[in-house]
Scaffold this motif. Structure first.
Motif, PDB file in Angstrom:
ATOM      1  N   ASN A 252      -4.564  41.987  24.618  1.00  9.97           N
ATOM      2  CA  ASN A 252      -3.645  42.609  23.786  1.00  9.97           C
ATOM      3  C   ASN A 252      -3.806  42.226  22.392  1.00  9.97           C
ATOM      4  N   GLY A 253      -4.912  41.703  21.906  1.00 11.39           N
ATOM      5  CA  GLY A 253      -5.134  41.479  20.839  1.00 11.39           C
ATOM      6  C   GLY A 253      -4.302  40.060  20.338  1.00 11.39           C
ATOM      7  N   ALA A 254      -4.044  39.234  21.201  1.00 13.91           N
ATOM      8  CA  ALA A 254      -3.234  38.040  20.930  1.00 13.91           C
ATOM      9  C   ALA A 254      -4.127  37.324  20.049  1.00 13.91           C
ATOM     10  N   ASN A 255      -3.488  36.617  19.034  1.00 14.58           N
ATOM     11  CA  ASN A 255      -4.069  35.748  18.125  1.00 14.58           C
ATOM     12  C   ASN A 255      -4.361  34.447  18.682  1.00 14.58           C
ATOM     13  N   ILE A 256      -5.140  33.554  17.816  1.00 12.32           N
ATOM     14  CA  ILE A 256      -5.647  32.246  18.563  1.00 12.32           C
ATOM     15  C   ILE A 256      -4.376  31.090  18.657  1.00 12.32           C
ATOM     16  N   ASN A 257      -3.496  31.345  17.697  1.00  8.77           N
ATOM     17  CA  ASN A 257      -2.060  30.523  17.957  1.00  8.77           C
ATOM     18  C   ASN A 257      -1.578  30.678  19.255  1.00  8.77           C
ATOM     19  N   ASP A 258      -1.493  32.088  19.855  1.00 11.21           N
ATOM     20  CA  ASP A 258      -0.879  32.360  20.991  1.00 11.21           C
ATOM     21  C   ASP A 258      -1.888  31.949  22.128  1.00 11.21           C
ATOM     22  N   ILE A 259      -3.112  32.092  22.370  1.00 13.54           N
ATOM     23  CA  ILE A 259      -3.924  31.971  23.104  1.00 13.54           C
ATOM     24  C   ILE A 259      -3.990  30.263  23.365  1.00 13.54           C
ATOM     25  N   ALA A 260      -4.131  29.500  22.396  1.00 11.26           N
ATOM     26  CA  ALA A 260      -4.037  28.228  22.375  1.00 11.26           C
ATOM     27  C   ALA A 260      -2.820  27.401  22.875  1.00 11.26           C
ATOM     28  N   ARG A 261      -1.457  28.051  22.928  1.00 15.19           N
ATOM     29  CA  ARG A 261      -0.499  27.770  23.610  1.00 15.19           C
ATOM     30  C   ARG A 261      -0.208  28.144  25.102  1.00 15.19           C
ATOM     31  N   LEU A 262      -1.079  29.194  25.416  1.00 13.37           N
ATOM     32  CA  LEU A 262      -0.831  29.497  26.559  1.00 13.37           C
ATOM     33  C   LEU A 262      -1.067  28.420  27.927  1.00 13.37           C
ATOM     34  N   LYS A 263      -0.071  28.493  28.905  1.00 11.61           N
ATOM     35  CA  LYS A 263      -0.019  27.490  29.971  1.00 11.61           C
ATOM     36  C   LYS A 263      -0.299  28.249  31.241  1.00 11.61           C
ATOM     37  N   PHE A 264      -0.970  27.598  32.191  1.00  9.90           N
ATOM     38  CA  PHE A 264      -1.099  27.947  33.528  1.00  9.90           C
ATOM     39  C   PHE A 264       0.048  28.922  34.033  1.00  9.90           C
ATOM     40  N   LYS A 265       1.485  28.278  33.772  1.00  8.26           N
ATOM     41  CA  LYS A 265       2.537  28.888  34.338  1.00  8.26           C
ATOM     42  C   LYS A 265       2.923  30.396  33.578  1.00  8.26           C
ATOM     43  N   THR A 358     -11.135  36.475  13.806  1.00  8.81           N
ATOM     44  CA  THR A 358     -10.491  36.420  14.940  1.00  8.81           C
ATOM     45  C   THR A 358      -9.751  37.552  14.959  1.00  8.81           C
ATOM     46  N   TYR A 359      -9.101  37.967  13.543  1.00  7.91           N
ATOM     47  CA  TYR A 359      -8.033  38.903  13.484  1.00  7.91           C
ATOM     48  C   TYR A 359      -8.748  40.297  13.653  1.00  7.91           C
ATOM     49  N   THR A 360      -9.963  40.363  13.505  1.00  6.97           N
ATOM     50  CA  THR A 360     -10.508  41.849  14.044  1.00  6.97           C
ATOM     51  C   THR A 360     -10.345  42.082  15.241  1.00  6.97           C
ATOM     52  N   ALA A 361     -10.345  41.150  16.206  1.00  2.00           N
ATOM     53  CA  ALA A 361     -10.055  41.593  17.620  1.00  2.00           C
ATOM     54  C   ALA A 361      -8.653  42.096  17.928  1.00  2.00           C
ATOM     55  N   ARG A 362      -7.687  41.705  17.124  1.00  2.00           N
ATOM     56  CA  ARG A 362      -6.453  42.392  17.135  1.00  2.00           C
ATOM     57  C   ARG A 362      -6.394  43.695  16.617  1.00  2.00           C
ATOM     58  N   HIS A 363      -6.899  44.084  15.679  1.00  2.00           N
ATOM     59  CA  HIS A 363      -7.103  45.233  14.954  1.00  2.00           C
ATOM     60  C   HIS A 363      -7.869  46.235  16.092  1.00  2.00           C
ATOM     61  N   SER A 364      -9.132  45.731  16.574  1.00  2.00           N
ATOM     62  CA  SER A 364      -9.677  46.564  17.154  1.00  2.00           C
ATOM     63  C   SER A 364      -9.222  47.014  18.474  1.00  2.00           C
ATOM     64  N   PHE A 365      -8.370  46.040  19.125  1.00  3.99           N
ATOM     65  CA  PHE A 365      -7.400  46.409  20.218  1.00  3.99           C
ATOM     66  C   PHE A 365      -6.556  47.548  20.127  1.00  3.99           C
ATOM     67  N   SER A 366      -5.710  47.561  18.992  1.00  2.71           N
ATOM     68  CA  SER A 366      -5.045  48.650  18.630  1.00  2.71           C
ATOM     69  C   SER A 366      -5.814  49.886  18.329  1.00  2.71           C
ATOM     70  N   THR A 367      -6.852  49.710  17.670  1.00  2.00           N
ATOM     71  CA  THR A 367      -7.624  51.020  17.225  1.00  2.00           C
ATOM     72  C   THR A 367      -8.305  51.562  18.322  1.00  2.00           C
ATOM     73  N   VAL A 368      -8.789  50.936  19.315  1.00  2.00           N
ATOM     74  CA  VAL A 368      -9.204  51.594  20.376  1.00  2.00           C
ATOM     75  C   VAL A 368      -8.340  52.308  21.439  1.00  2.00           C
ATOM     76  N   LEU A 369      -7.278  51.751  21.490  1.00  2.00           N
ATOM     77  CA  LEU A 369      -6.165  52.318  22.274  1.00  2.00           C
ATOM     78  C   LEU A 369      -5.722  53.569  21.512  1.00  2.00           C
ATOM     79  N   LYS A 370      -5.521  53.727  20.351  1.00  2.00           N
ATOM     80  CA  LYS A 370      -5.148  54.831  19.483  1.00  2.00           C
ATOM     81  C   LYS A 370      -6.319  55.707  19.647  1.00  2.00           C
ATOM     82  N   ARG A 371      -7.683  55.630  19.629  1.00  2.00           N
ATOM     83  CA  ARG A 371      -8.679  56.542  19.940  1.00  2.00           C
ATOM     84  C   ARG A 371      -8.747  57.011  21.164  1.00  2.00           C
ATOM     85  N   SER A 372      -8.142  56.101  22.096  1.00  2.00           N
ATOM     86  CA  SER A 372      -8.238  56.691  23.420  1.00  2.00           C
ATOM     87  C   SER A 372      -6.858  57.421  23.764  1.00  2.00           C
ATOM     88  N   GLY A 373      -5.845  57.905  22.824  1.00  2.00           N
ATOM     89  CA  GLY A 373      -4.795  58.658  22.987  1.00  2.00           C
ATOM     90  C   GLY A 373      -3.629  57.926  23.553  1.00  2.00           C
TER      91      GLY A 373
END
Length: 413
Positions: A252-265, A358-373
């Motif tokens: 979902n376009g998560a930024n690196i700050n959030d990805i780095a803090r992900l835990k297996f839980k 890295t920020y492009t991934a977040r904007h690309s996620f939102s734009t691809v969804l928008k183009r998909s309706g």
């Protein structure tokens, strides 16, 4: 409080200085007892003859006397604010709070310093850096290092300050980022009762902070496909950087700050569930983001995830548990720089003529969804936005492209 506490700034005639003048002091009266407190600062010594003090206290003073009367009002308002915050008044407690809060109350740099210290104590490294940069830029424009009176920062002066920054090739986004802390400091000072409302230069009839320029960041689906299919040396730094970029896009376009803090839980059988770190620190009712645990996300975690899958362990080896806030920020910045360097090289090799980060991934996620309706509301929820306007900013580039495609039909003869 059962007994009313009164405040007043008076001429303290019990003390006479060598120049024959008396100091002005804040007088607090409670239970028929009176205590006096110094209001001097390092930049202003309040001492007067009786006749000079009367000129300050007249209903309509002029010149310097008018300025001093306003300063007296600010000091007294501050004292009343402190008194109002106390459940049970005591002179000792008031002295302690007035001494801490006193400082140079008309000096915006005093408030900047205090705010920066708060960020430092809370481990908010990014906010601390933003305010420090904003303060330095403000000091440079006003040519001061120690003192800047709130009254100097008028609507007209802010407009000149904006032009000064633009003349030095700062972007409109930078102007926005430097102005927001100034506005926040004004709000803090006003809410504290330090400055009156009429000194606030922002708002509907005041200075309006420009919005940052919306630079296109989104990729089209065929460009993302090229990045996905690009052949890297297996398990190389480039391979890892590309995969973390794709992981951000797929999560979902998560930024690196959030990805780095992900835990297996954060992973269950069907979903990866997390709360944005940014939202967690600013909202008590932060809503979790729930992302389907797809085979592709599973593959990337199997490939790059830590072998120790204890629930409290980080999924990726970007952060360690014993890092200080500063060390955490450095580790995140280094990771982002590595990804950006490699993804830029990949884009060059496959012929994508865009600035990709890295920020492009977040904007690309939102734009691809928008183009998909997909609806803007759903996209906003997926991104973790609380405000639909924020989501719309992410989709601006899509709207511009769509308008151009529509315009082409007008001359399709």
């Amino acid at each position: 409080m059962g007994n009313k506490v009164s405040t007043s700034i008076v001429l303290y005639k019990s003390q006479t200085k060598k120049n024959g003048k008396h100091p002005a002091k804040l007088r607090i009266t409670y239970n028929r007892k009176q205590m006096y407190y110094s209001i001097d600062t390092k930049d202003r010594i309040y001492e007067f003859t009786p006749s000079d003090f009367e000129k300050v206290r007249t209903p309509k003073p002029r010149g310097l006397n008018k300025d001093i009367q306003l300063e007296f009002s600010m000091i007294e308002t501050k004292a009343q604010k402190i008194i109002g915050s106390m459940n049970d008044f005591s002179f000792k407690q008031f002295k302690s709070k007035f001494g801490i809060a006193g400082g140079d109350l008309s000096n915006i740099l005093f408030f900047f310093k205090r705010r920066i210290k708060e960020f430092e104590d809370n481990g908010q490294v990014c906010s601390r850096g933003q305010y420090m940069t904003a303060q330095r830029t403000l000091q440079k424009y006003f040519n001061t290092t120690t003192r800047l009176d709130f009254r100097e920062i008028t609507v007209n002066e802010l407009e000149k300050y904006e032009r000064w920054m633009l003349d030095r090739d700062l972007s409109m986004s930078s102007v926005h980022n430097y102005m927001v802390p100034v506005r926040t400091i004004f709000k803090i000072a006003h809410n504290d009762g330090t400055i009156p409302r009429d000194l606030y230069p922002f708002g509907i009839k005041g200075y309006k902070i420009p919005q940052g320029q919306n630079i296109k960041k989104a990729l089209k689906i065929n460009e993302i496909e090229k990045i996905y299919n690009f052949e890297c040396e297996y398990l190389s730094d480039q391979d890892k950087a590309r995969d973390l970029w794709l992981f951000s896009y797929l999560l979902n376009g998560a930024n690196i700050n959030d990805i780095a803090r992900l835990k297996f839980k954060n992973i269950n059988k069907d979903f990866i569930i997390f709360i944005r770190h940014k939202t967690l620190k600013t909202s008590k009712n932060a809503k979790p983001i729930s992302v389907p645990y797809t085979e592709e996300l599973r593959r990337l975690i199997e490939k790059w995830g830590n072998k120790d899958r204890s629930p409290s362990n980080y999924i990726f080896d970007i952060l360690k548990h014993d890092l200080s806030p500063y060390q955490t920020r450095c580790a995140l910045n280094n990771c982002i720089k590595r990804i950006n360097r490699h993804i830029k090289n990949i884009a060059n090799e496959i012929g994508i003529d865009k600035h990709i980060t890295t920020y492009t991934a977040r904007h690309s996620f939102s734009t691809v969804l928008k183009r998909s309706g997909i609806s803007t509301e759903f996209i906003g929820e997926s991104l973790g936005h609380n405000d639909l306007k924020t989501t719309e900013l992410y989709l601006d580039s899509f709207e511009d492209d769509m308008k151009r495609d529509v315009a082409k039909h007008l001359t399709a003869f």
